[in-house]
Design a protein around this motif. Structure first.
Motif, PDB file in Angstrom:
ATOM      1  N   ILE A 391      55.322  74.243  23.917  1.00 48.95           N
ATOM      2  CA  ILE A 391      54.185  75.108  23.564  1.00 48.95           C
ATOM      3  C   ILE A 391      54.284  76.489  24.214  1.00 48.95           C
ATOM      4  CG2 ILE A 391      52.660  73.131  23.262  1.00 48.95           C
ATOM      5  CD1 ILE A 391      51.295  73.893  25.878  1.00 48.95           C
ATOM      6  N   ILE A 392      55.459  76.842  24.700  1.00 54.98           N
ATOM      7  CA  ILE A 392      55.597  78.117  25.412  1.00 54.98           C
ATOM      8  C   ILE A 392      55.684  79.272  24.413  1.00 54.98           C
ATOM      9  CG2 ILE A 392      56.942  79.424  27.059  1.00 54.98           C
ATOM     10  CD1 ILE A 392      55.577  77.012  28.280  1.00 54.98           C
ATOM     11  N   SER A 393      54.655  80.101  24.400  1.00 55.54           N
ATOM     12  CA  SER A 393      54.575  81.216  23.451  1.00 55.54           C
ATOM     13  C   SER A 393      54.631  82.543  24.208  1.00 55.54           C
ATOM     14  CB  SER A 393      53.285  81.109  22.631  1.00 55.54           C
ATOM     15  OG  SER A 393      52.160  81.174  23.484  1.00 55.54           O
ATOM     16  N   GLY A 394      54.356  83.633  23.500  1.00 60.28           N
ATOM     17  CA  GLY A 394      54.457  84.963  24.100  1.00 60.28           C
ATOM     18  C   GLY A 394      53.108  85.527  24.499  1.00 60.28           C
ATOM     19  N   ALA A 395      53.146  86.460  25.456  1.00 62.60           N
ATOM     20  CA  ALA A 395      51.923  87.128  25.907  1.00 62.60           C
ATOM     21  C   ALA A 395      51.630  88.338  25.038  1.00 62.60           C
ATOM     22  CB  ALA A 395      52.067  87.555  27.364  1.00 62.60           C
ATOM     23  N   GLY A 396      50.374  88.734  25.022  1.00 62.54           N
ATOM     24  CA  GLY A 396      49.980  89.923  24.288  1.00 62.54           C
ATOM     25  C   GLY A 396      50.352  91.197  25.034  1.00 62.54           C
ATOM     26  N   ALA A 397      50.612  92.238  24.285  1.00 64.54           N
ATOM     27  CA  ALA A 397      50.932  93.534  24.872  1.00 64.54           C
ATOM     28  C   ALA A 397      49.653  94.234  25.329  1.00 64.54           C
ATOM     29  CB  ALA A 397      51.666  94.407  23.862  1.00 64.54           C
ATOM     30  N   THR A 398      49.815  95.194  26.217  1.00 61.39           N
ATOM     31  CA  THR A 398      48.691  95.994  26.696  1.00 61.39           C
ATOM     32  C   THR A 398      48.978  97.476  26.433  1.00 61.39           C
ATOM     33  OG1 THR A 398      49.555  96.379  28.927  1.00 61.39           O
ATOM     34  CG2 THR A 398      48.377  94.304  28.539  1.00 61.39           C
ATOM     35  N   ALA A 399      48.059  98.320  26.836  1.00 55.51           N
ATOM     36  CA  ALA A 399      48.251  99.758  26.655  1.00 55.51           C
ATOM     37  C   ALA A 399      49.408 100.285  27.483  1.00 55.51           C
ATOM     38  CB  ALA A 399      46.973 100.504  27.030  1.00 55.51           C
ATOM     39  N   ASN A 400      49.804  99.545  28.513  1.00 52.41           N
ATOM     40  CA  ASN A 400      50.811 100.040  29.445  1.00 52.41           C
ATOM     41  C   ASN A 400      52.171  99.382  29.336  1.00 52.41           C
ATOM     42  OD1 ASN A 400      48.872 101.770  30.755  1.00 52.41           O
ATOM     43  ND2 ASN A 400      48.036  99.947  31.742  1.00 52.41           N
ATOM     44  N   GLN A 401      52.262  98.228  28.691  1.00 60.96           N
ATOM     45  CA  GLN A 401      53.550  97.540  28.684  1.00 60.96           C
ATOM     46  C   GLN A 401      53.642  96.540  27.545  1.00 60.96           C
ATOM     47  OE1 GLN A 401      53.379  95.611  32.593  1.00 60.96           O
ATOM     48  NE2 GLN A 401      52.987  93.658  31.584  1.00 60.96           N
ATOM     49  N   ASP A 402      54.887  96.148  27.245  1.00 55.88           N
ATOM     50  CA  ASP A 402      55.139  95.077  26.290  1.00 55.88           C
ATOM     51  C   ASP A 402      54.617  93.761  26.856  1.00 55.88           C
ATOM     52  OD1 ASP A 402      56.464  96.899  24.692  1.00 55.88           O
ATOM     53  OD2 ASP A 402      58.476  96.297  25.345  1.00 55.88           O
ATOM     54  N   GLY A 403      54.363  92.814  25.954  1.00 54.12           N
ATOM     55  CA  GLY A 403      53.958  91.482  26.393  1.00 54.12           C
ATOM     56  C   GLY A 403      55.127  90.730  27.013  1.00 54.12           C
ATOM     57  N   TRP A 404      54.834  89.861  27.961  1.00 54.07           N
ATOM     58  CA  TRP A 404      55.876  89.050  28.595  1.00 54.07           C
ATOM     59  C   TRP A 404      56.354  87.972  27.635  1.00 54.07           C
ATOM     60  CZ3 TRP A 404      51.420  88.796  32.387  1.00 54.07           C
ATOM     61  CH2 TRP A 404      51.469  89.859  33.271  1.00 54.07           C
ATOM     62  N   HIS A 405      57.610  87.635  27.746  1.00 52.50           N
ATOM     63  CA  HIS A 405      58.175  86.560  26.933  1.00 52.50           C
ATOM     64  C   HIS A 405      57.885  85.194  27.560  1.00 52.50           C
ATOM     65  CE1 HIS A 405      60.268  89.779  24.972  1.00 52.50           C
ATOM     66  NE2 HIS A 405      61.096  89.996  25.968  1.00 52.50           N
ATOM     67  N   ALA A 406      57.675  84.206  26.706  1.00 53.25           N
ATOM     68  CA  ALA A 406      57.685  82.794  27.111  1.00 53.25           C
ATOM     69  C   ALA A 406      56.786  82.494  28.300  1.00 53.25           C
ATOM     70  CB  ALA A 406      59.119  82.358  27.418  1.00 53.25           C
ATOM     71  N   VAL A 407      55.552  82.994  28.276  1.00 55.04           N
ATOM     72  CA  VAL A 407      54.612  82.705  29.360  1.00 55.04           C
ATOM     73  C   VAL A 407      53.322  82.057  28.850  1.00 55.04           C
ATOM     74  CG1 VAL A 407      55.438  84.554  30.848  1.00 55.04           C
ATOM     75  CG2 VAL A 407      53.597  85.015  29.250  1.00 55.04           C
ATOM     76  N   GLY A 408      53.127  82.029  27.526  1.00 50.15           N
ATOM     77  CA  GLY A 408      51.915  81.439  26.975  1.00 50.15           C
ATOM     78  C   GLY A 408      52.002  79.923  26.970  1.00 50.15           C
ATOM     79  N   PRO A 409      51.041  79.272  26.345  1.00 48.38           N
ATOM     80  CA  PRO A 409      50.056  79.839  25.427  1.00 48.38           C
ATOM     81  C   PRO A 409      48.867  80.450  26.157  1.00 48.38           C
ATOM     82  CG  PRO A 409      49.755  77.480  25.555  1.00 48.38           C
ATOM     83  CD  PRO A 409      50.974  77.803  26.369  1.00 48.38           C
ATOM     84  N   GLU A 410      47.964  81.014  25.355  1.00 48.46           N
ATOM     85  CA  GLU A 410      46.824  81.723  25.917  1.00 48.46           C
ATOM     86  C   GLU A 410      45.975  80.827  26.803  1.00 48.46           C
ATOM     87  OE1 GLU A 410      44.843  84.999  23.813  1.00 48.46           O
ATOM     88  OE2 GLU A 410      43.117  83.670  23.664  1.00 48.46           O
ATOM     89  N   CYS A 411      45.822  79.564  26.415  1.00 49.85           N
ATOM     90  CA  CYS A 411      44.938  78.673  27.168  1.00 49.85           C
ATOM     91  C   CYS A 411      45.444  78.420  28.584  1.00 49.85           C
ATOM     92  CB  CYS A 411      44.777  77.344  26.437  1.00 49.85           C
ATOM     93  SG  CYS A 411      46.321  76.451  26.174  1.00 49.85           S
ATOM     94  N   CYS A 412      46.730  78.557  28.825  1.00 43.20           N
ATOM     95  CA  CYS A 412      47.292  78.331  30.166  1.00 43.20           C
ATOM     96  C   CYS A 412      47.566  79.630  30.897  1.00 43.20           C
ATOM     97  CB  CYS A 412      48.576  77.522  30.067  1.00 43.20           C
ATOM     98  SG  CYS A 412      48.324  75.885  29.349  1.00 43.20           S
ATOM     99  N   PHE A 413      47.695  80.721  30.190  1.00 44.14           N
ATOM    100  CA  PHE A 413      47.743  82.072  30.739  1.00 44.14           C
ATOM    101  C   PHE A 413      48.777  82.236  31.849  1.00 44.14           C
ATOM    102  CE2 PHE A 413      45.572  86.170  31.786  1.00 44.14           C
ATOM    103  CZ  PHE A 413      45.548  86.641  30.482  1.00 44.14           C
ATOM    104  N   GLY A 414      49.976  81.735  31.603  1.00 43.67           N
ATOM    105  CA  GLY A 414      51.083  81.979  32.524  1.00 43.67           C
ATOM    106  C   GLY A 414      51.236  80.951  33.615  1.00 43.67           C
ATOM    107  N   ALA A 415      50.291  80.007  33.763  1.00 42.88           N
ATOM    108  CA  ALA A 415      50.369  79.031  34.851  1.00 42.88           C
ATOM    109  C   ALA A 415      51.246  77.840  34.501  1.00 42.88           C
ATOM    110  CB  ALA A 415      48.973  78.547  35.224  1.00 42.88           C
ATOM    111  N   LEU A 416      51.555  77.673  33.232  1.00 39.10           N
ATOM    112  CA  LEU A 416      52.366  76.546  32.782  1.00 39.10           C
ATOM    113  C   LEU A 416      53.842  76.885  32.885  1.00 39.10           C
ATOM    114  CD1 LEU A 416      51.579  73.786  31.467  1.00 39.10           C
ATOM    115  CD2 LEU A 416      52.176  74.828  29.286  1.00 39.10           C
ATOM    116  N   THR A 417      54.664  75.916  33.260  1.00 44.33           N
ATOM    117  CA  THR A 417      56.107  76.112  33.295  1.00 44.33           C
ATOM    118  C   THR A 417      56.780  75.077  32.405  1.00 44.33           C
ATOM    119  OG1 THR A 417      56.393  74.700  35.233  1.00 44.33           O
ATOM    120  CG2 THR A 417      56.024  77.040  35.637  1.00 44.33           C
ATOM    121  N   SER A 418      57.967  75.401  31.935  1.00 42.14           N
ATOM    122  CA  SER A 418      58.666  74.475  31.049  1.00 42.14           C
ATOM    123  C   SER A 418      59.595  73.532  31.795  1.00 42.14           C
ATOM    124  CB  SER A 418      59.463  75.253  29.993  1.00 42.14           C
ATOM    125  OG  SER A 418      60.353  76.160  30.620  1.00 42.14           O
TER     126      SER A 418
END
Length: 582
Positions: A391-418
């Motif tokens: 379920i590892i998806s991508g992060a959304g981009a912001t005004a300052n930078q591209d989104g991070w790769h392979a850190v989603g999904p949104e519900c886990c917000f980067g705390a999940l590891t594969s």
């Protein structure tokens, strides 16, 4: 707001001990757990509560766990009010008592000091199985909660220090892969004990009253941070709506809306959602708090401390009982921590961004995963697991930078590891043929969304049951500030089953049997982009193509950049200018 005279150095030390205690609890779970869901994927969360009980520290763990822990802890304390003793240990998973979904089991350990209840240490973890008709709990055919697994209302596993082996045996007897479940239960118990030991040591050194004064100051500090932020947003009522797509339930797409009313330094959030349905995407009230709080925190982006003080100025109305985001028994719900929570999060975040457009950011990829189960001939036992790597998806981009790769999904917000692929292959009789980023999966924008992943598996020597869950297979992650994508198919999730040389694409939640020699590839969505993609620097697009993140076709359709040679990455400047101008 109460002002207390607390020595700043002592406050800093107490805060550090609390944070270290929580971190040691999570490390205990990682190092002592049995299942890959715990020791590789880290699908667990820990928190500390005072006697009130009010959350005094949340771990930097899984957002889908942490918001619901607040009402769950209060519900458990009410249930055993007048019957809480030193040496008790309480287990619970029931959404009717504030739980998230029943596969997430919670341990609550009351911490006494000099005969007085002072704290609670709490751990929540995603077990690999919770009984019921379908391995791993996710049953897309369930029409009611009773078809999903064991509901465990608050129950004592220890009573005044005496373990209730009869209760534990009852639970484990009804779960698959008993050895994994027993190991994870023991890890949760051990983590609660580690936290309690540290808290008692802290009070031994500084005294109970000093520690409590420091905690009160930390709660006030978090409240002040949130009130200051809210006071800077113009008073008014703001609305956000997000679409929850039909993932095979046949009821069509749904709208979930959030109305945010800001007045002074306080905020009220009202959620509107359709009536609950006989499908496993209903969310009970406790779980929905996680979605609301995540949407708020994605907007707020506040510094620590992170505790319940953040939400003192926030009131929430989840809508009437019997709705998708305020479900009531017997609504099936197992998929609720991803669907509809991520849509609920998007709706709340969008409403806040209406209030403060300068804080806009793109949505992360939604969860679209699978569980596996079967027989392991190597150990002559059943295996079952939720594949968090799927379920590892991508992060959304912001005004300052591209989104991070392979850190989603949104519900886990980067705390999940594969976790390591080799460890998954060691733990289960499977071959993982591919695990990597997917080309063109990140949402197009001036800043590109992070890329999603593909996880491809084959059973080793026995048939394997594969269960899919989630959504995001038709509607890509929402972009922001004018972001748009011309290529949609690579940016949404899907399951690809290859049998006898033919590949079938599945976008519904299903239960499938995969045989040795057959493969299942789960493809995850990327995050949304930010800004007009035709304003992205041409050289950045070229680098994305060089790195395999964007195809030549994607460069042309999504970004208006025409690259004439794949080997040299030569850009046709005239054609690019003409395409972007058009």
């Amino acid at each position: 707001m109460t002002k207390r005279k607390v020595d700043p150095i002592t406050l800093s030390v107490v805060r550090g001990v609390l944070e270290t205690t929580q971190r040691e609890m999570t490390l205990t779970l990682e190092q002592t757990a049995r299942s890959s869901v715990f020791n590789l994927a880290h699908d667990y969360s820990t928190a500390l509560f005072n006697h009130t009980p009010e959350m005094i520290l949340q771990g930097q763990d899984i957002p889908i766990h942490l918001g619901s822990l607040i009402p769950a802890m209060k519900s458990v304390a009410r249930f055993f009010e007048g019957d809480i003793h030193e040496g008790d240990l309480i287990l619970h998973n029931d959404p009717a008592y504030g739980g998230s979904h029943i596969i997430d089991t919670c341990m609550y350990y009351p911490v006494f000091y000099q005969g007085e209840l002072v704290f609670w240490t709490v751990c929540k973890g995603h077990l690999t199985d919770i009984g019921g008709p379908v391995p791993a709990g996710y049953n897309p055919a369930a029409k009611e909660i009773y078809a999903e697994g064991l509901r465990i209302p608050p129950v004592k596993l220890w009573d005044k220090g005496k373990p209730r082996h009869d209760v534990m045996n009852l639970l484990l007897t009804n779960m698959r892969a008993r050895r994994d479940q027993e190991g994870d239960f023991n890890a949760l118990i051990g983590a609660c004990q580690v936290g309690a030991r540290n808290l008692r040591n802290l009070m031994d050194k500084y005294g109970k009253e000093t520690v409590q004064d420091c905690i009160a100051e930390l709660l006030d500090m978090a409240e002040a941070h949130m009130r200051k932020l809210i006071s800077e947003v113009p008073d008014g009522t703001y609305n956000g709506t997000a679409i929850l797509e039909d993932a095979g339930h046949g009821f069509g797409d749904f709208e979930i809306s959030a109305e945010v009313t800001i007045k002074g330094n306080g905020v009220h959030i009202t959620i509107s959602s359709p009536p609950q349905i006989p499908y496993f995407i209903n969310s009970y009230e406790g779980n929905s708090y996680s979605g609301v709080y995540l949407g708020l925190m994605m907007f707020a982006q506040l510094p620590p401390p992170y505790n319940e003080g953040l939400y003192r100025c926030v009131t929430v109305n989840m809508g009437p009982k019997g709705t998708l985001c305020n479900a009531q028994s017997p609504a099936p719900h197992m998929n609720c921590t991803t669907t509809p929570m991520e849509t609920l999060t998007d709706a709340v975040r969008l409403a806040f961004e209406q209030a403060a457009p300068q804080k806009v950011c793109a949505s992360w990829g939604h969860a679209n995963g699978c569980n596996i189960a079967g027989w392991d001939n190597r150990h002559n036992e059943e295996y079952v697991t939720m594949v968090l790597a799927s379920i590892i998806s991508g992060a959304g981009a912001t005004a300052n930078q591209d989104g991070w790769h392979a850190v989603g999904p949104e519900c886990c917000f980067g705390a999940l590891t594969s976790g390591d692929i080799e460890m998954l292959e060691h733990s289960y009789p499977i071959i993982i043929h591919r695990y990597g980023l997917m080309e063109d999966s990140g949402g197009a924008g001036r800043n590109r969304g992070g890329s999603g992943t593909c996880w491809e598996v084959e059973p080793l020597d026995t048939p394997m049951t594969l269960i899919t869950f989630g959504e995001g297979r038709r509607i890509p992650a929402m972009g922001a500030a004018g972001a748009r994508s011309a290529m949609i198919a690579p940016k949404v999730g899907r399951l690809e089953l290859t049998r006898n040389g033919a590949t079938e694409i599945i976008t519904d939640n299903v239960i499938e049997t995969i045989h040795p020699g057959q493969r299942a590839a789960n493809r995850n969505p990327g995050g949304g982009g930010f800004g007009n993609p035709f304003e992205r620097e041409v050289q950045k697009v070229v680098e994305d193509v060089r790195n395999g993140l964007v195809s030549l076709e994607g460069a042309r359709l999504d970004y208006g950049v025409v690259i004439t040679d794949r080997d040299t990455l030569t850009v046709d400047a005239a054609a690019t200018a003409k395409l972007r101008a058009a």
